[in-house]
Scaffold this motif. Structure first.
Motif, mmCIF file in Angstrom:
data_model
loop_
_atom_site.group_PDB
_atom_site.id
_atom_site.type_symbol
_atom_site.label_atom_id
_atom_site.label_comp_id
_atom_site.label_asym_id
_atom_site.label_seq_id
_atom_site.Cartn_x
_atom_site.Cartn_y
_atom_site.Cartn_z
ATOM 1 N N THR A 163 0.518 -0.881 0.235
ATOM 2 C CA THR A 163 -0.036 -0.178 -0.521
ATOM 3 C C THR A 163 0.733 1.393 -0.103
ATOM 4 O O THR A 163 -0.116 2.563 -0.612
ATOM 5 C CB THR A 163 -0.709 -0.303 1.289
ATOM 6 O OG1 THR A 163 -1.478 -1.272 0.944
ATOM 7 C CG2 THR A 163 -1.531 1.317 1.150
ATOM 8 N N ASN A 164 2.052 1.058 0.995
ATOM 9 C CA ASN A 164 2.894 2.425 0.610
ATOM 10 C C ASN A 164 3.471 2.603 -0.417
ATOM 11 O O ASN A 164 3.710 3.472 -1.268
ATOM 12 C CB ASN A 164 3.885 1.975 1.737
ATOM 13 C CG ASN A 164 4.987 3.620 2.101
ATOM 14 O OD1 ASN A 164 4.443 4.759 1.959
ATOM 15 N ND2 ASN A 164 5.792 2.892 1.922
ATOM 16 N N LEU A 165 3.801 1.267 -1.531
ATOM 17 C CA LEU A 165 4.499 1.935 -3.044
ATOM 18 C C LEU A 165 3.252 2.494 -3.733
ATOM 19 O O LEU A 165 3.959 3.022 -4.418
ATOM 20 C CB LEU A 165 4.824 0.501 -2.762
ATOM 21 C CG LEU A 165 5.348 0.275 -4.087
ATOM 22 C CD1 LEU A 165 6.915 0.875 -4.455
ATOM 23 C CD2 LEU A 165 5.751 -1.243 -4.812
ATOM 24 N N ASN A 166 1.908 1.986 -3.437
ATOM 25 C CA ASN A 166 1.054 2.600 -4.425
ATOM 26 C C ASN A 166 0.725 3.949 -4.085
ATOM 27 O O ASN A 166 0.528 5.001 -5.112
ATOM 28 C CB ASN A 166 -0.201 1.736 -4.129
ATOM 29 C CG ASN A 166 -0.225 0.444 -4.501
ATOM 30 O OD1 ASN A 166 0.421 0.075 -5.466
ATOM 31 N ND2 ASN A 166 -1.038 -1.399 -3.913
ATOM 32 N N ARG A 167 1.233 4.069 -2.986
ATOM 33 C CA ARG A 167 0.857 5.678 -2.812
ATOM 34 C C ARG A 167 2.008 6.291 -2.810
ATOM 35 O O ARG A 167 1.755 7.696 -2.739
ATOM 36 C CB ARG A 167 0.328 5.350 -0.755
ATOM 37 C CG ARG A 167 -0.150 7.192 -0.186
ATOM 38 C CD ARG A 167 -0.366 7.010 0.807
ATOM 39 N NE ARG A 167 -1.281 6.136 1.585
ATOM 40 C CZ ARG A 167 -2.779 6.530 1.542
ATOM 41 N NH1 ARG A 167 -3.676 7.421 0.534
ATOM 42 N NH2 ARG A 167 -3.571 4.753 1.270
#
Length: 216
Positions: A163-167
């Motif tokens: 999720t952090n990578l997507n954000r």
């Protein structure tokens, strides 16, 4: 002139119980007629309070597992993103990520565990029995709670990384922030992860209660 009178001996203030008193106390202990009411009442109160806390924890853990699973499996969204002047379509779904599937699987297993323990604890409480049938049973549940807590931390951490990578995207690369066009998807994933970590706390508290039961 010498004084031949000796001082009178000091009288002791300690009086040992006579044979009759000792025999009476022993008989009361043997026959169970001695008044142990306060001690028994305190033990029953602790057992009841523990059972109630255990039931509440299992119920909340079950609810957190269900929320985490259903919010995650509903995470999907279609959108588009502009890259180098090209408008590209986007479609994201939770099943596209192995970390998200891992989180759903762990949450589902923890939910089943919480449901089983909830039913067993409620049944034994209604029968006015101890929440654990033996110390070995208590050690087994303590071990399971700890293992599930660690596995849940692992699943939540893995899903958080994706999720952090997507954000944020990848620095010094062309990978953009996908959560801007897919904000509903990312929000649902974030809620699911939050409840997963909350479940870790509940399992840790349950393990602490298990230790308290074993120490009494």
């Amino acid at each position: 002139m010498t004084n031949d009178h000796k001082p009178p001996p000091l009288e002791t203030t300690i009086q040992l119980p006579d044979h009759t008193t000792i025999t009476k106390v022993a008989a009361e202990v043997e026959t169970g007629t001695m008044n142990l009411g306060p001690m028994i009442t305190s033990t029953k109160k602790f057992s009841l309070n523990y059972d109630v806390m255990h039931i509440i924890l299992r119920f909340v853990s079950l609810a957190a597992s269900l929320i985490s699973v259903f919010v995650m499996i509903s995470a999907k969204e279609k959108s588009s993103i502009l890259i180098y002047g090209f408008n590209l379509p986007l479609y994201s779904k939770w099943s596209f990520s192995g970390s998200f599937k891992y989180l759903v699987g762990v949450s589902a297993v923890v939910g089943v565990h919480s449901l089983v323990q909830l039913l067993m604890t409620t049944s034994r409480t209604l029968r006015k029995s101890s929440v654990f049938s033996s110390r070995n049973h208590a050690w087994l549940i303590f071990t399971i709670d700890q293992v599930f807590a660690y596995v849940m931390v692992s699943a939540g951490s893995a899903a958080t990384g994706v999720t952090n990578l997507n954000r944020t995207g990848i620095k010094h690369a062309s990978l953009p922030n996908f959560c801007k066009p897919l904000h509903h998807f990312c929000d649902r994933v974030g809620v699911s992860i939050a409840f997963a970590f909350f479940n870790c706390v509940l399992l840790a508290i349950s393990a602490v209660l298990d230790v308290i039961w074993l120490s009494n």
